[in-house]
Design an enzyme around this catalytic site. Structure first.
Site: not given
Length: 359
Positions: A108, A159
């Site tokens: 990723k 977040e």
């Protein structure tokens, strides 16, 4: 735009607003907590995306804590031009990154892009922008930090990377997202969230982030609690997969220590981390600086909150640079990731009253 009168640091969350007041004493990361204890105030600042770059930290003369203000959205003047709504280079970079993943180089990588907004005579004020961010994103960690070049880093982060209160820590990683393209609150909107929860691609991406955080924190904690499955949360623009991880740090560890231990997570960088950092440096034509880093504060006990620098922009006198990124895996496509980053740019773009999505 940037003025000497505007607070050097603001951080609004829940029902609380923090502001740094008075003289700001620059400190290095190693001595920050000790100096905050000596002055009896705290530490405020930002940590760059690149873990090798130095932090920008201060111990202020005082930190004011007040109830979060009730604000109304304010209209901002129109810019003279916008550059980067359509970004062919980003699409090309997504294709190159997917090729690297298909070749087995990494699992990723998070690639980001910029949007440039220019003004002349009429410009939004820092106060206008901050009020709009808070009015539009009331569940976010809304922040403003004066940088060393007198520009301001501003944003509304969804977040929390690491927070500690009374010895109990929380980290709340988000990984895996989907734009809310249907009317908010509609059956179709709920279905988009449910499809995200069932998506093998997004669940795998999220599991990679959670597993990496568990690995990074295992040696620093007395207790560590990780839910078996993620939950759905939303912002006005996006659905996210999220996992609330809690526990207790070992004695002597601060909130900044915990945040540093897991930064950068695969959610903002990729996996394996070292390879993802190399690919980001290769493909992105700009320095991220503090985008994708940490912003926050801690008190003299080490309790505090450090949020991810997301949904953000660097605000200068006549130029605002917006940042957004997307997590890429083998199944990613250039067009879908371009659309996702356009939606994410809209979190800050909405505060400027501009459109950030190409037609």
């Amino acid at each position: 735009m940037p003025t000497n009168e505007y607070p050097a640091f603001q951080f609004t969350y829940g029902n609380t607003c923090l502001r740094a007041l008075g003289e700001l004493e620059p400190v290095n990361e190693k001595d920050a907590l000790k100096r905050a204890q000596e002055r009896g105030t705290g530490v405020i600042g930002v940590i760059p995306f690149d873990p090798q770059e130095p932090a920008l930290l201060y111990v202020p003369e005082s930190i004011e804590r007040t109830p979060a203000p009730i604000v109304q959205e304010q209209k901002c003047p129109a810019p003279t031009r916008i550059e980067g709504i359509d970004n062919p280079e980003y699409r090309q970079n997504v294709g190159r990154a997917v090729e690297k993943m298909n070749n087995g180089e990494l699992d990723k990588v998070v690639l980001s892009r910029l949007l440039h907004v220019y003004y002349k005579e009429e410009r939004p004020t820092l106060e206008n922008i901050y009020h709009n961010l808070w009015a539009q994103q009331p569940r976010a960690y809304v922040f403003s930090m004066k940088l060393s070049d007198d520009s301001y880093l501003m944003g509304a982060s969804p977040e929390l990377v690491f927070g500690v209160e009374d010895g109990v820590f929380t980290t709340f990683p988000l990984a895996g997202s989907s734009p809310r393209t249907a009317p908010i609150g509609s059956t179709e909107d709920a279905q988009i969230g449910e499809e995200l929860m069932r998506s093998p691609k997004d669940r795998a991406e999220h599991a990679t982030v959670v597993d990496d955080i568990k690995r990074c924190l295992s040696s620093l904690t007395q207790e560590l609690h990780v839910p078996a499955t993620p939950q759905l949360i939303n912002t006005p623009q996006l659905w996210h997969l999220a996992t609330r991880i809690t526990g207790r740090l070992k004695d002597g560890m601060s909130s900044l220590d915990g945040a540093r231990a897991i930064h950068p997570t695969p959610a903002i960088c990729g996996y394996p981390t070292s390879t993802a950092l190399e690919v980001i440096r290769e493909l992105e034509s700009f320095e991220r600086g503090f985008f994708g880093g940490l912003v926050g504060w801690m008190d003299p006990s080490g309790d505090g909150q450090w949020a991810l620098v997301l949904r953000c922009a660097q605000v200068e006198a006549e130029h605002i640079t917006l940042f957004a990124g997307a997590g890429l895996v083998k199944a990613s496509t250039p067009d879908s990731e371009h659309r996702e980053t356009g939606t994410k740019l809209g979190s800050f773009g909405q505060a400027l009253n501009i459109n950030t999505v190409s037609s």
